[in-house]
Design an enzyme around this catalytic site. Structure first.
Site: not given
Length: 434
Positions: A205-206
């Site tokens: 996600f990051d």
């Protein structure tokens, strides 16, 4: 919001927008899964630190990712007894899922998150969020790879972290230095635009969020951090690395074919030049280069993992040859389909045979490098062997791409479009003679 303050200086509370005075200015999210041991002391330590150092109202949100131990009970007790703490319970696991859920619903103008073990020194929190509050940056990340950072962790995690960020730079052309440090912040208005576009719900996600932000022309502020590895971390390195590589492949392929939804982003500083076709190069070369970089980065990591595995029971030369052979077959198959767009089984065996010739060149370069290293230092350390092999593989990459493009997978459309000339003798029609 723009102010005349420098990035590290916070505006006074009366100079904040009126809407910011009615809500917590900062919402720090702590995603947790089965953290009954560390949750209470870490949350209280964070709350005390913010009370002493942060000049505005704040909130600490515990995002429980479907924990099965006493974590939900402890989080609920903290929310009931500490005014600045709240608790959100999710029915499914996933750090990215938790951040998306909490950030999307938060009313705070600045959103942050950190790992529950507080591996990052909390003194970096104010420098992390200050540029977002003052309006000088849109996102901020802690970096363990900055020169002034002080990091304590084992060589295995150090190698994996640096290899992963090297892959991001080579395949996705990322400019940020540390994608996976659990210490990040984002402006709330920016999050509302970016979050619907991020597909991953786990550890990737990051990275996906940062890639989209860069391509949107947003400003990413990096803060050197002091970081101490948690020896009791429950993160599964192999599974996480595999999921991350799948994410790199998905985003890299989307960039190569122009499938990322970048047109839905407001680009405050214009188009990112990395999204444009390169000028002065043959058509299709730009996308082929991106695809080749993605395949090459993943193949290199696959090769290093194979080499490390083979090296446990055989010598360096044999391990190198076996790892190169297996990774070469996978590399040729991946480039055939994804980089050069060749479908079907037609000429597949021929392509693999030609790919093995390219493999032979790589074998000669890497084996020669190992032989030179052995002759120079006798019994080199395993880390030194890996460093030499990485350098040798990088040296072979340019030649490999040229051979694949010009010899193994030539542009048949261009060949077909080449005009043909009739070389048979032509007898003029006597009726046309004067």
């Amino acid at each position: 919001m723009r102010t005349d303050t420098s990035p590290g200086v916070l505006p006074s509370r009366e100079h904040l927008p009126a809407a910011w005075r009615e809500v917590p200015v900062l919402d720090v999210v702590i995603p947790v899964y089965n953290e009954e041991k560390d949750l209470r002391p870490c949350v209280l330590r964070l709350r005390d630190h913010l009370s002493r150092t942060f000049p505005y109202p704040f909130r600490v949100t515990v995002a429980d990712n479907a924990s099965t131990d006493r974590t939900p009970h402890i989080a609920a007790e903290l929310a009931a007894s500490v005014r600045e703490v709240r608790h959100v319970r999710l029915d499914q696991k996933g750090r990215g899922r938790a951040l998306r859920a909490v950030w999307s619903a938060s009313d705070a103008p600045v959103l942050a998150y950190m790992d529950v073990d507080l591996s990052t020194d909390l003194n970096a929190l104010l420098p992390l969020v200050a540029p977002l509050i003052s309006g000088h940056s849109d996102l901020a990340i802690g970096s363990r790879l900055a020169r002034s950072s002080r990091v304590v962790r084992g060589p295995k995690r150090e190698l994996i972290s640096r290899a992963y960020n090297l892959i991001l730079r080579g395949s996705l052309h990322a400019r940020f230095s540390d994608a996976q440090c659990g210490f990040k912040a984002i402006r709330g208005d920016v999050a509302r635009v970016l979050l619907p576009l991020v597909e991953d719900t786990g550890w990737f996600f990051d990275t996906e969020l940062l890639v989209l932000a860069e391509r949107a022309g947003l400003r990413i502020h990096e803060v050197p951090v002091d970081w101490v590895d948690d020896p009791e971390s429950t993160v599964h390195l192999v599974r996480t690395a595999t999921d991350d590589l799948k994410g790199v492949w998905r985003v890299g392929r989307a960039l190569a074919v122009g499938a990322l939804p970048l047109d839905r982003l407001a680009r405050p500083f214009g188009d990112d030049p990395r999204d444009r076709e390169l000028t002065g190069v043959p058509g299709g070369l730009a996308r082929q280069l991106v695809g080749f970089c993605v395949v090459g980065a993943l193949s290199t990591l696959f090769y290093l993992l194979l080499y490390s595995g083979f090296r446990t029971f055989t010598g360096s030369q044999a391990a190198n040859a076996l790892a190169l052979l297996v990774s070469a077959v996978a590399n040729t198959a991946a480039n055939r389909r994804l980089t050069f767009g060749v479908r079907g089984r037609d000429r597949a065996m021929r392509h693999q045979a030609q790919g093995l010739v390219v493999f032979g060149i790589g074998l000669a370069l890497t084996s020669g490098s190992l032989a030179a290293l052995d002759a120079a230092s006798g019994s080199p350390a395993h880390s030194t062997e890996l460093a030499v092999l990485i350098a040798a593989n990088l040296a072979a990459t340019v030649l490999r791409f040229l051979l694949l493009r010009a010899w193994v997978f030539p542009d048949r459309a261009a060949v077909t479009a080449t005009p043909s000339y009739d070389m048979t003798p032509h007898t003029p029609d006597p009726r046309n003679a004067r």
